[in-house]
Design a protein around this motif. Structure first.
Motif, PDB file in Angstrom:
ATOM      1  N   TYR A  13      42.952  34.728  37.875  1.00  0.00           N
ATOM      2  CA  TYR A  13      42.724  36.071  37.347  1.00  0.00           C
ATOM      3  C   TYR A  13      43.804  36.447  36.325  1.00  0.00           C
ATOM      4  N   LYS A  14      45.055  36.072  36.619  1.00  0.00           N
ATOM      5  CA  LYS A  14      46.143  36.380  35.697  1.00  0.00           C
ATOM      6  C   LYS A  14      45.989  35.627  34.375  1.00  0.00           C
ATOM      7  N   SER A  15      45.474  34.402  34.453  1.00  0.00           N
ATOM      8  CA  SER A  15      45.376  33.576  33.247  1.00  0.00           C
ATOM      9  C   SER A  15      44.222  33.965  32.340  1.00  0.00           C
ATOM     10  N   GLY A  16      43.227  34.670  32.863  1.00  0.00           N
ATOM     11  CA  GLY A  16      42.108  35.007  31.983  1.00  0.00           C
ATOM     12  C   GLY A  16      41.200  36.101  32.466  1.00  0.00           C
ATOM     13  N   GLY A  17      41.637  36.851  33.508  1.00  0.00           N
ATOM     14  CA  GLY A  17      40.785  37.911  34.025  1.00  0.00           C
ATOM     15  C   GLY A  17      39.508  37.353  34.633  1.00  0.00           C
ATOM     16  N   LEU A  18      38.475  38.175  34.670  1.00  0.00           N
ATOM     17  CA  LEU A  18      37.197  37.713  35.230  1.00  0.00           C
ATOM     18  C   LEU A  18      36.602  36.571  34.408  1.00  0.00           C
TER      19      LEU A  18
END
Length: 564
Positions: A315-320
């Motif tokens: 989630y931190k690397s690209g959200g949903l």
């Protein structure tokens, strides 16, 4: 004459006088013996039936049986008197059977009466076949079968038994006619030498003529037309064996649609699985280390941490959007893969049915179904393997601050081919194919086994034909999830090793390997045998619903396209 025959004769006299019956039979004889020889051998009977375009015109074996039944003096030919006696006996039996089915005694049969009669004698007939049986006899399509329609359709049924049964009637019908994929009645390949158009029997005349034999106009088929049909049939038989095994294109379409829908629905779980199995960081083994130290509570507390950490990192690397990284490529890859897999599965079943000698893919033995499933999986895997490798590498390059979208796709593809070209795209293919055979064999074979077992149980419990005892969409989903989870668990270690070979040298998996034995040795050495099952839980959480959705969509797509 026995009492039942006398009663039947009296009832028949009420609908048609003996003189009318004699005139009708004589007129039919003249149409069959159109050359006026006064007798018919089986070739002569065949020529007569061709003149009136009867479906039995090319059924050599059945015509020989009719000759034996009619030829009472044993000279191998039928004279008029023998023919008349045969027709009267056949009509008497058919009338008696008609009366026994006609429960309300209104002189005509409806579908409910016919279905009830089949159930009464314990004959399980698919609703589809019963519909066609009824439709072929009901010439005027008024929803009822009169005795005349019934008699004219079944007149040439061999009546060697003392009493005609409904089982004999339907067996005779099934031997003559079979259903095409479009639902039309066509001549059965088992009884024909040639190809016959869709016809309905009216005492030896086609359905385009009157119901009355006396008022029918025979179709005049010339010798040249017969020759053209025979030549066309011979050319058709000479087709390549390979072409004969190719299934209906609908199977490929159904497979592609099923794969695309199921893979998109489970893309986040697939993303999570790849993240876990390529991650070799020691923190991921916290639960195992705690268990080794005799700290079960701490081990239990840490058991879910890798999964929670993976979700957080993604989630931190690209959200949903990060959970759907590579899904576009995934769908591009999965649609042809499932299309090839299901299409190849049907083709393999056709081929194995031929090897078993019965040419019925629905009745091949369980071992053949497993082999067909394995072969289909290998064929599909090999065809789309480069896309599979690119997808795994793309997901492993999807890190915080890195490229996105098409830029990431082209960057990953360039890097992959720079490392070894096509060879890099097929890295680990041997292990992939070895792993795919048992996986696909177990998945498809187990599903077929569960489905057949379910259908047999349901058909027996409800007293219907197996074709009308198909599992519901929900039951199909349960069977698909079970077979897929079982197959995935068995071959999961091979999947881990193959994926690590494919993703070596990427941001998330920088390790390098010399081959399959090297990756296996390093995995076991650094992470223990538990490392071979890394990511199994999210994989099962993905595989079970994915296969469930795949099989549900595939089976319903087949029904929509009338594929059986």
């Amino acid at each position: 004459m026995r009492l039942p025959d006398v009663v039947t004769e009296m009832k028949m006299e009420m609908t048609e006088s003996q003189n009318e019956r004699d005139a009708r039979v004589e007129q039919l004889w003249k149409k069959l013996d159109y050359q006026g020889k006064g007798e018919l051998d089986w070739k002569g009977l065949q020529r007569g039936l061709k003149k009136i375009d009867h479906p039995l015109k090319n059924a050599d074996e059945m015509l020989k049986n009719i000759i034996k039944a009619v030829d009472t003096n044993g000279d191998g030919k039928i004279q008029y008197e023998e023919f008349r006696v045969f027709v009267e006996a056949a009509e008497r039996q058919l009338f008696h059977l008609f009366q026994s089915i006609d429960r309300d005694k209104n002189g005509k049969l409806d579908k409910e009466e016919l279905q009830a009669a089949f159930h009464k004698v314990g004959l399980a007939v698919p609703n589809r076949r019963l519909e066609e049986f009824f439709k072929d006899i009901d010439h005027n399509s008024d929803g009822f079968i009169t005795y005349e329609e019934w008699r004219n359709f079944l007149l040439f049924m061999p009546n060697t038994d003392s009493a005609t049964t409904l089982h004999t009637v339907f067996t005779f019908y099934s031997d003559i006619l079979t259903l095409s994929a479009e639902g039309d009645s066509v001549m059965s390949e088992k009884t024909l030498e040639g190809t016959v158009p869709h016809v309905t029997v009216v005492s030896g005349v086609s359905s385009s003529t009157s119901n009355s034999v006396g008022g029918a106009t025979p179709a005049d088929l010339s010798t040249s037309q017969d020759t053209q049909i025979e030549n066309a049939t011979r050319d058709k038989v000479k087709k390549s064996v390979l072409i004969n095994y190719i299934p209906d294109p609908g199977y490929f379409i159904a497979g592609a649609v099923a794969g695309g829908i199921s893979r998109t629905a489970t893309a986040p779980l697939d993303r999570l699985k790849v993240y876990l199995l390529v991650n070799t960081k020691s923190e991921a083994n916290a639960a195992l280390n705690a268990a080794k130290k005799g700290q079960p509570i701490l081990a239990l507390r840490n058991a879910g941490r890798p999964l929670i950490a993976a979700v957080s990192d993604l989630y931190k690397s690209g959200g949903l959007r990060g959970f759907f990284a590579g899904n576009g490529l995934n769908v591009v890859k999965i649609m042809p893969e499932t299309a090839i897999r299901f299409g190849a599965y049907e083709a393999a079943k056709n081929a194995l049915a031929g090897l078993e000698g019965h040419n019925d893919p629905h009745n091949i033995n369980p071992y053949s179904k497993f082999i067909a499933g394995g072969a289909a999986g290998m064929a599909a895997q090999f065809c789309v393997y480069p896309l599979d490798t690119l997808k795994f590498r793309l997901q492993s390059e999807y890190v915080s601050g890195g490229a996105r979208g098409n830029a990431l796709l082209f960057q990953t593809a360039r890097k992959m081919f720079a490392e070894g070209g096509v060879r890099a795209a097929y890295r680990g293919v041997t292990m992939g194919l070895i792993g795919m055979f048992p996986y696909s064999a177990i998945d498809m074979g187990t599903f077929e086994l569960l489905k057949v077992t379910y259908i047999q149980y349901k058909a027996k419990a409800s007293g219907c034909h197996e074709e009308d005892a198909q599992p519901s969409t929900f039951a199909t989903g349960i069977m698909g999830a079970s077979s897929g989870a079982f197959g995935a668990s068995v071959v999961y270690p091979l999947n881990v090793l193959r994926t690590r070979l494919q993703t070596q040298g990427t941001s998330m998996h920088p390790a390098r390997y010399t081959g399959i034995w090297d990756v296996a040795h390093k995995t076991v050495k650094n992470e223990g045998f538990r490392g071979l099952y890394k990511g199994l839980m999210p994989n099962l959480l993905k595989v079970a619903p994915a296969l469930s959705i795949t099989w549900m969509v595939y089976e319903n797509a087949k029904k929509a396209m009338h594929l059986h």
